[in-house]
Scaffold this active site. Structure first.
Site, PDB file in Angstrom:
ATOM      1  N   TYR A  98       0.924  -1.245  -0.042  1.00 48.42           N
ATOM      2  CA  TYR A  98      -0.055  -0.026   0.003  1.00 48.42           C
ATOM      3  C   TYR A  98       0.842   1.424   0.059  1.00 48.42           C
ATOM      4  O   TYR A  98       0.470   2.169  -0.529  1.00 48.42           O
ATOM      5  CB  TYR A  98      -1.014   0.017   1.088  1.00 48.42           C
ATOM      6  CG  TYR A  98      -2.108  -0.966   0.790  1.00 48.42           C
ATOM      7  CD1 TYR A  98      -3.415  -0.450   0.351  1.00 48.42           C
ATOM      8  CD2 TYR A  98      -2.178  -2.371   1.520  1.00 48.42           C
ATOM      9  CE1 TYR A  98      -4.302  -1.399   0.247  1.00 48.42           C
ATOM     10  CE2 TYR A  98      -3.082  -3.195   1.203  1.00 48.42           C
ATOM     11  CZ  TYR A  98      -4.169  -2.755   0.653  1.00 48.42           C
ATOM     12  OH  TYR A  98      -5.326  -3.445   0.362  1.00 48.42           O
ATOM     13  N   GLU A 140      -7.949  -7.279   5.332  1.00 45.77           N
ATOM     14  CA  GLU A 140      -7.167  -8.454   4.742  1.00 45.77           C
ATOM     15  C   GLU A 140      -6.570  -9.445   5.672  1.00 45.77           C
ATOM     16  O   GLU A 140      -6.209 -10.670   5.608  1.00 45.77           O
ATOM     17  CB  GLU A 140      -6.340  -7.620   3.642  1.00 45.77           C
ATOM     18  CG  GLU A 140      -6.776  -7.511   2.424  1.00 45.77           C
ATOM     19  CD  GLU A 140      -6.055  -6.500   1.620  1.00 45.77           C
ATOM     20  OE1 GLU A 140      -4.920  -6.193   2.053  1.00 45.77           O
ATOM     21  OE2 GLU A 140      -6.967  -5.714   0.932  1.00 45.77           O
TER      22      GLU A 140
END
Length: 395
Positions: A98, A140
């Protein structure tokens, strides 16, 4: 939750940012994958990159998330991100990635918006990004933990092909068993999928998602339809698997993922599918049969012809095994209950039904519209998309 200052800036700039998001995401992927081509090896789908579908899906997700933050300032719209989180978990996306995405996404924003990307604007959208990324990372992490994995780097296991069954000339089912001698794999929920990662002839690994159409102890079954070239290029992974996968071969397969799964309760169900969209329906019907479910179930399927209808006999047997189930088929060439494309005129939609749709997007949008016209609330119409979710903002 967005700060008051950032919320005001995002609200003021959302129209212009949304207008340029496609250009932003196009530059984002071009620059990131240009400098990090290794990300195409096993993570990003290069077919979706070439078609532009991936960037359009990302643009839609960002715009929808920002709009939801503004519409419900006291909530973080995690529900919007569930489908993305499951897809990421099936691919082994990790938290550090990310940060890489952030670097290139905001570089693209600065390039495309130019002088309009003031420090105030960038700071506000940076807040949106990290709220979205933080929510995905948390979702996640829970999915990895539920599957017994410490991180996304642990999701892949070798599986051995033990059986190959031809469903149609373009569709094949592959039965798999664990190939690493490890313990029993996570039990799937009916309707979930796995990612399958294979090495292409040029050496690059590519991953695609396939519904688990069967399970028995440690055995799992996937169904692969070869996507022939037409309005879009041929599917490179489906073509490779269809043409070469044989008993004894080893495939790298992820843990089960996906949030379109069999619901509890006793309310009526409606499954509407077209083409290879039948695969989640097979799994959902199998789950109902294993439960001995007696609720009303309406199974609707459209295909080109009986010979193109994968799992046709299996679905018929599952419907026969469920006392409350009935099925209708539409074949363009005739030979089904009705001829042509699916038309819900004259179909009695049960009151209180929960609907599940799977197939090409135009098909699902059409069926959804008919269900809404019939009084089915939008919240009770669920869908599964094969590929990037382009439903955002269009349904």
């Amino acid at each position: 939750m967005l700060s008051a200052e950032s919320a005001a800036t995002v609200r003021a700039t959302l129209p212009v940012v949304a207008e340029h998001l496609d250009a932003v995401t196009a530059r984002f992927y071009d620059t990131m994958l240009g400098e990090h081509p290794e990300l195409l090896d096993g993570l990003f789908n290069r077919g979706n990159q070439a078609s532009g579908e991936q960037r359009r899906a990302l643009a839609g997700a960002v715009a929808a998330f920002a709009s939801a933050l503004l519409a419900h300032p006291g909530e973080r719209p995690d529900a919007l991100l569930g489908r993305i989180a499951h897809k990421h978990a099936s691919l082994g996306v990790t938290e550090d990635q990310y940060t890489v995405v952030h670097k290139y996404l905001f570089g693209a924003i600065a390039h495309v918006l130019g002088e309009a990307a003031t420090p105030e604007v960038v700071a506000a959208w940076d807040e949106v990004y990290w709220l979205m990324a933080g929510a995905l990372i948390a979702l996640e992490a829970r999915l990895y933990a539920d599957a017994g994995h410490a991180t996304g780097r642990d999701v892949w296991r070798p599986w051995t092909v033990t059986e190959r069954s031809e469903q149609t000339p373009d569709t094949v089912s592959l039965t798999l068993e664990p190939g690493d001698g490890a313990g029993a794999p996570p039990a799937p929920l009916p309707g979930q999928y796995v990612s399958v990662r294979v090495r292409m002839p040029d050496g690059v690994r590519q991953a695609r998602q396939y519904t688990l159409t069967g399970w028995d102890g440690t055995r799992r079954r996937i169904t692969v339809k070869r996507l022939r070239a037409g309005s879009a290029p041929a599917g490179e992974v489906s073509t490779l698997l269809h043409g070469t996968a044989r008993p004894g071969d080893t495939l790298m397969v992820s843990a089960p993922a996906g949030d379109v799964v069999l619901p509890g309760g006793d309310h009526p169900l409606l499954f509407a599918s077209a083409g290879i969209g039948c695969t989640p329906v097979v799994a959902l019907l199998r789950g109902l049969a294993e439960r001995g479910d007696t609720r009303p179930v309406l199974v609707l399927h459209a295909d080109r012809s009986p010979g193109d209808h994968a799992h046709r006999d299996e679905v018929a047997a599952l419907v026969d095994a469920l006392p409350g189930a009935r099925a209708l088929t539409w074949y363009e060439t005739g030979g089904g209950d009705r001829t042509g494309r699916m038309d819900l005129s004259g179909v009695d939609v049960p009151e209180g039904v929960e609907a599940f749709l799977c197939g090409p997007l135009p098909f699902m949008r059409g069926v959804r519209a008919r269900l809404l016209d019939a009084g089915v609330p939008a919240r009770r119409v669920r869908y599964e998309v094969f590929g990037p979710d382009l439903w955002q903002g269009t349904a």
